[in-house]
Structures are given as structure tokens and as C-alpha cells.
Scaffold this motif. Structure first.
Motif, PDB file in Angstrom:
ATOM      1  N   GLY A  95      -4.689   5.865  -4.914  1.00  0.00           N
ATOM      2  CA  GLY A  95      -3.939   5.209  -3.858  1.00  0.00           C
ATOM      3  C   GLY A  95      -4.417   3.789  -3.677  1.00  0.00           C
ATOM      4  O   GLY A  95      -5.294   3.300  -4.402  1.00  0.00           O
ATOM      5  N   TYR A  96      -3.839   3.122  -2.687  1.00  0.00           N
ATOM      6  CA  TYR A  96      -4.184   1.719  -2.458  1.00  0.00           C
ATOM      7  C   TYR A  96      -5.637   1.581  -2.019  1.00  0.00           C
ATOM      8  O   TYR A  96      -6.334   0.663  -2.421  1.00  0.00           O
ATOM      9  CB  TYR A  96      -3.245   1.132  -1.407  1.00  0.00           C
ATOM     10  CG  TYR A  96      -3.332  -0.371  -1.290  1.00  0.00           C
ATOM     11  CD1 TYR A  96      -2.673  -1.190  -2.188  1.00  0.00           C
ATOM     12  CD2 TYR A  96      -4.061  -0.973  -0.265  1.00  0.00           C
ATOM     13  CE1 TYR A  96      -2.731  -2.572  -2.086  1.00  0.00           C
ATOM     14  CE2 TYR A  96      -4.129  -2.356  -0.152  1.00  0.00           C
ATOM     15  CZ  TYR A  96      -3.461  -3.139  -1.057  1.00  0.00           C
ATOM     16  OH  TYR A  96      -3.529  -4.501  -0.948  1.00  0.00           O
ATOM     17  N   GLY A  97      -6.093   2.506  -1.169  1.00  0.00           N
ATOM     18  CA  GLY A  97      -7.480   2.481  -0.741  1.00  0.00           C
ATOM     19  C   GLY A  97      -7.750   1.405   0.288  1.00  0.00           C
ATOM     20  O   GLY A  97      -6.859   0.692   0.747  1.00  0.00           O
ATOM     21  N   GLU A 150      -8.511  -1.878  -8.940  1.00  0.00           N
ATOM     22  CA  GLU A 150      -8.773  -2.758  -7.799  1.00  0.00           C
ATOM     23  C   GLU A 150      -9.727  -3.877  -8.203  1.00  0.00           C
ATOM     24  O   GLU A 150     -10.786  -3.633  -8.810  1.00  0.00           O
ATOM     25  CB  GLU A 150      -9.377  -1.976  -6.635  1.00  0.00           C
ATOM     26  CG  GLU A 150      -9.650  -2.840  -5.413  1.00  0.00           C
ATOM     27  CD  GLU A 150     -10.252  -2.060  -4.258  1.00  0.00           C
ATOM     28  OE1 GLU A 150     -10.787  -2.710  -3.330  1.00  0.00           O
ATOM     29  OE2 GLU A 150     -10.201  -0.820  -4.287  1.00  0.00           O
ATOM     30  N   ALA A 167       0.811  -1.212   0.000  1.00  0.00           N
ATOM     31  CA  ALA A 167       0.000   0.000   0.000  1.00  0.00           C
ATOM     32  C   ALA A 167       0.849   1.268   0.000  1.00  0.00           C
ATOM     33  O   ALA A 167       0.482   2.266  -0.630  1.00  0.00           O
ATOM     34  CB  ALA A 167      -0.933  -0.006   1.210  1.00  0.00           C
ATOM     35  N   MET A 168       1.989   1.244   0.703  1.00  0.00           N
ATOM     36  CA  MET A 168       2.786   2.458   0.839  1.00  0.00           C
ATOM     37  C   MET A 168       3.226   3.006  -0.508  1.00  0.00           C
ATOM     38  O   MET A 168       3.097   4.203  -0.781  1.00  0.00           O
ATOM     39  CB  MET A 168       4.011   2.183   1.711  1.00  0.00           C
ATOM     40  CG  MET A 168       4.905   3.405   1.918  1.00  0.00           C
ATOM     41  SD  MET A 168       6.337   3.067   2.953  1.00  0.00           S
ATOM     42  CE  MET A 168       7.297   2.013   1.848  1.00  0.00           C
ATOM     43  N   VAL A 174       1.991   2.317  -3.539  1.00  0.00           N
ATOM     44  CA  VAL A 174       0.837   2.707  -4.354  1.00  0.00           C
ATOM     45  C   VAL A 174       0.364   4.098  -3.942  1.00  0.00           C
ATOM     46  O   VAL A 174       0.077   4.959  -4.786  1.00  0.00           O
ATOM     47  CB  VAL A 174      -0.300   1.680  -4.212  1.00  0.00           C
ATOM     48  CG1 VAL A 174      -1.514   2.111  -5.033  1.00  0.00           C
ATOM     49  CG2 VAL A 174       0.160   0.296  -4.649  1.00  0.00           C
ATOM     50  N   ASP A 175       0.312   4.336  -2.627  1.00  0.00           N
ATOM     51  CA  ASP A 175      -0.129   5.648  -2.132  1.00  0.00           C
ATOM     52  C   ASP A 175       0.859   6.745  -2.495  1.00  0.00           C
ATOM     53  O   ASP A 175       0.462   7.877  -2.818  1.00  0.00           O
ATOM     54  CB  ASP A 175      -0.306   5.599  -0.611  1.00  0.00           C
ATOM     55  CG  ASP A 175      -1.502   4.757  -0.184  1.00  0.00           C
ATOM     56  OD1 ASP A 175      -2.407   4.544  -1.019  1.00  0.00           O
ATOM     57  OD2 ASP A 175      -1.527   4.309   0.978  1.00  0.00           O
ATOM     58  N   GLN A 176       2.152   6.449  -2.451  1.00  0.00           N
ATOM     59  CA  GLN A 176       3.173   7.448  -2.754  1.00  0.00           C
ATOM     60  C   GLN A 176       3.208   7.829  -4.225  1.00  0.00           C
ATOM     61  O   GLN A 176       3.305   9.011  -4.568  1.00  0.00           O
ATOM     62  CB  GLN A 176       4.556   6.918  -2.373  1.00  0.00           C
ATOM     63  CG  GLN A 176       4.929   7.088  -0.919  1.00  0.00           C
ATOM     64  CD  GLN A 176       6.381   6.716  -0.689  1.00  0.00           C
ATOM     65  OE1 GLN A 176       6.846   5.688  -1.185  1.00  0.00           O
ATOM     66  NE2 GLN A 176       7.093   7.535   0.027  1.00  0.00           N
ATOM     67  N   LYS A 196       1.075   7.495  -6.782  1.00  0.00           N
ATOM     68  CA  LYS A 196      -0.099   8.109  -7.407  1.00  0.00           C
ATOM     69  C   LYS A 196      -0.207   7.779  -8.894  1.00  0.00           C
ATOM     70  O   LYS A 196      -0.406   8.653  -9.742  1.00  0.00           O
ATOM     71  CB  LYS A 196      -0.084   9.630  -7.204  1.00  0.00           C
ATOM     72  CG  LYS A 196      -0.172  10.068  -5.750  1.00  0.00           C
ATOM     73  CD  LYS A 196      -1.476   9.600  -5.107  1.00  0.00           C
ATOM     74  CE  LYS A 196      -1.574  10.039  -3.654  1.00  0.00           C
ATOM     75  NZ  LYS A 196      -2.796   9.505  -2.995  1.00  0.00           N
TER      76      LYS A 196
END
Length: 347
Positions: free
Chosen positions: A224-226, A210, A198-199, A201-203, A205
Motif C-alpha cells: 500500500g501507500y504506507g 518508496e 494513496a487511495m 495504491v492501497d486499493q 495492491k
């Protein structure tokens, strides 16, 4: 570049389809994250793109070709435009870093001169300059994954498929791998990456698709990961040290807990051959062949013993397995025979 048109995939013996009416399109040069719980269909998407599997319904177009119309004989040529990175590296343990990366080029018949130029360049790109003669067991996990990435992109594929490439690595090492992938993407390569991380994916952008129970529930650009249905990975409690930080090329710095130290793996060279594990999944699962019974005194072979014949010389089983997994068919299935030493077409 990649288009799924109402794709469904159901495997034998299962009541629920792995994918159900999935449609999406990835453009040239995109970086797409596939996220979702284990069993949501991420790996099935990658296998379908590589034409390892056929859809039960729908059509898939990759690089302008309808995969349903490509004959089995032409599949290896199609796959030469697609690089693949695995979670477990799949390196050949008895070959150096240079030889592992050169393997892809040898199988498809590139000249020795081309290989001698291409391999050092790609090793420099992934940060392994000066380690060409190291053996896999002499490298860290992150360095081994960099070798796998170099092998996947040395032929300059238009698409790179990455299946959990950071799944076995600590956060700081994973950040380095993501930097490498980001540079490859910046050069124009389309990347499709299945991940639970997740980290990153969130970084980053990037685009996020999904999947949940084989269906697309979110397709978001710069997402983001969500909150997904993914089961969180259980990691060891961090040591009571000052938090470390990792940084992607985007400039974002994120603190992460220092991972628990894992015991160092014993080099393969120090493990007695009698207890050394198999180096490939196929070798790990295959039962050893029973030794043939001794010939009777009269010189006649028993009825249950048959001579083993091989029409053409082939590469080492581990190399053959890897060539198949990378989509580079060997042993003459793409029009040429292969020798044991060079793994490439016999000149």
C-alpha cells in the motif's frame, strides 16, 4: 525489463544527489508504483528510464539494452517502445482527438491505412468511442487524459511511464483513469507510475517502491501507500452532499468526499487570440522576438537585422516540442525530414 544497478544522479548546482545508489528490477508485465515526497527522486527515475537524463553513476538496462551504450541517433528508435503519460496531458489544442492520437504514428512514419485502423481501436479501449472529431477544449479533464493515454499506447509500447497521471483530476475521474491503466497492464504492458494518490495504491495492491531523499526505503509487492514523508495535498472542503463512491476493476468500492466544483474552463475558441495563453511550456516561457526595424529608405538592411533561413521545412513548434517530449525526434534527427502538414516523414 528495467534494471537499475547502483544508480546515482546529481544535477548541477545541487549539493544533494537526486538519486543515491538506487537498485531495483521491474519484470515484464509488472505494475509498479513509485511513491514518496516531492523531490524524493520519482520523476528522476522516469527520466532516466526514458533516457532523457544520464546517471552520474551506475548502469541502467531497459528492454535488454544498456542505455549507456545507445548513441544519441538511436535514442528515438529506443523510445518507440516506451509510452509516456504526463500530468498536464500535453495535447495539441488545434488538432482533434483522432489527430492527437494519430500524431505518434505519423511521426514514426506509419501508413495512413494503419493509422485509420489503429486510432479507432485505441479510442474505443480508453472509452472515447464517438469522440474522435472533438477538439481538446470540448473535453473534460478526464477525457483529455484518456486521449493522452491513447496517444501513449497506440504504438503498442512494451513499457508505459505515467508521471502523476491523476494529479489534476477529481477522485471519481481518477478512478476511471486507473481502470484504463489496469486494463492496459492486463494486456502485458509494464507500467511504472509515479503518484501521490494513496487511495489507488492501497486499493490495487501492486508493487510499491518508496523513495525518500533519493534512496529506496521500501520495495514491497502487493503493498500500500504506507506512511511516507509526502506532504499531503490540500484539497477544497467537500460540499455537504452525500458521499460518492468509486470502484476499481478489483471490485473494491471506496467512499470519497464529493470534490468541490471547479469553475469550468473557458473554451480556447472563446478566448481572444490576444490574451490566449501559450499552449506549450516552451511557448509559455519564451520571450517574444522583437520586430525587426524597418528598412531604411536606401533599401539597405540595418546591421542588427539578419535574414532567417530554414534548411528544411519543419512542423509547427508545438508539435515539434511534443515530439521531442515524447521521445520522437523530428526535423530529420532520426534520418528523415518532416513536413508541416502531416508531421511524418516526407514520402
Amino acid at each position: 525489463m528495467i534494471r537499475f544497478d547502483h544508480i546515482s544522479k546529481q544535477y548541477r548546482g545541487t549539493s544533494r544527489p537526486a538519486l543515491g545508489d538506487v537498485s531495483f528490477e521491474a519484470q515484464r508485465g509488472e505494475f509498479v508504483f513509485l511513491v514518496g515526497a516531492s523531490g524524493s527522486g520519482k520523476s528522476s527515475c522516469l527520466r532516466l528510464i526514458l533516457k532523457e537524463e544520464r546517471p552520474s553513476k551506475g548502469k541502467i538496462h531497459v528492454l535488454g539494452q544498456d542505455l549507456g551504450t545507445i548513441s544519441s541517433r538511436k535514442v528515438p528508435y529506443f523510445r518507440r517502445n516506451i509510452g509516456v503519460v504526463f500530468q498536464d496531458f500535453r495535447l495539441l489544442p488545434n488538432k482533434t482527438v483522432h489527430q492527437n492520437v494519430a500524431f505518434t504514428l505519423q511521426v514514426i512514419g506509419k501508413s495512413r491505412g494503419y493509422i485509420q485502423e489503429a486510432v479507432p481501436d485505441v479510442l474505443k479501449m480508453v472509452g472515447l468511442e464517438g469522440k474522435a472529431q472533438r477538439m481538446p477544449h470540448e473535453l473534460s479533464g478526464g477525457e483529455q487524459q484518456r486521449v493522452a493515454i491513447a496517444r501513449a499506447v497506440v504504438n503498442k509500447p512494451q513499457i508505459l511511464l505515467a508521471d502523476e497521471p491523476t494529479g489534476n483530476l477529481d477522485p471519481a475521474t481518477s478512478a476511471g483513469i486507473m481502470n484504463v491503466l489496469e486494463r492496459i497492464n492486463a494486456g502485458g504492458t509494464t507500467i511504472i507510475m509515479a503518484t501521490h494518490e494513496a487511495m489507488f495504491v492501497d486499493q490495487m495492491k501492486k508493487r510499491v517502491i518508496e523513495l525518500s531523499q533519493g534512496e529506496i526505503v521500501r520495495d514491497e509487492r502487493h503493498g500500500g501507500y504506507g506512511v511516507t514523508a509526502a506532504i499531503p495535498l490540500v484539497k477544497p472542503a467537500p460540499a455537504p452532499t452525500e458521499p460518492a463512491t468509486v470502484q476499481l476493476t478489483t471490485g473494491v468500492v471506496v467512499p470519497v468526499a464529493a470534490p468541490a466544483r471547479q469553475p469550468a474552463a473557458t473554451p480556447a475558441a472563446e478566448i481572444p487570440a490576444a490574451v490566449r495563453p501559450a499552449t506549450t511550456p516552451a511557448a509559455a516561457t519564451a520571450a517574444p522576438e522583437p520586430a525587426p526595424e524597418a528598412s531604411p529608405a536606401d533599401g539597405k538592411q540595418p546591421d542588427n537585422v539578419r535574414p532567417i533561413t530554414r534548411a528544411n521545412p519543419v512542423a509547427h513548434p508545438a508539435e515539434m516540442s511534443l515530439a521531442e517530449r515524447l521521445g520522437l525526434r523530428a526535423n530529420g534527427t532520426d534520418g528523415g525530414d518532416y513536413d508541416d502538414q502531416n508531421v511524418g516523414p516526407v514520402k
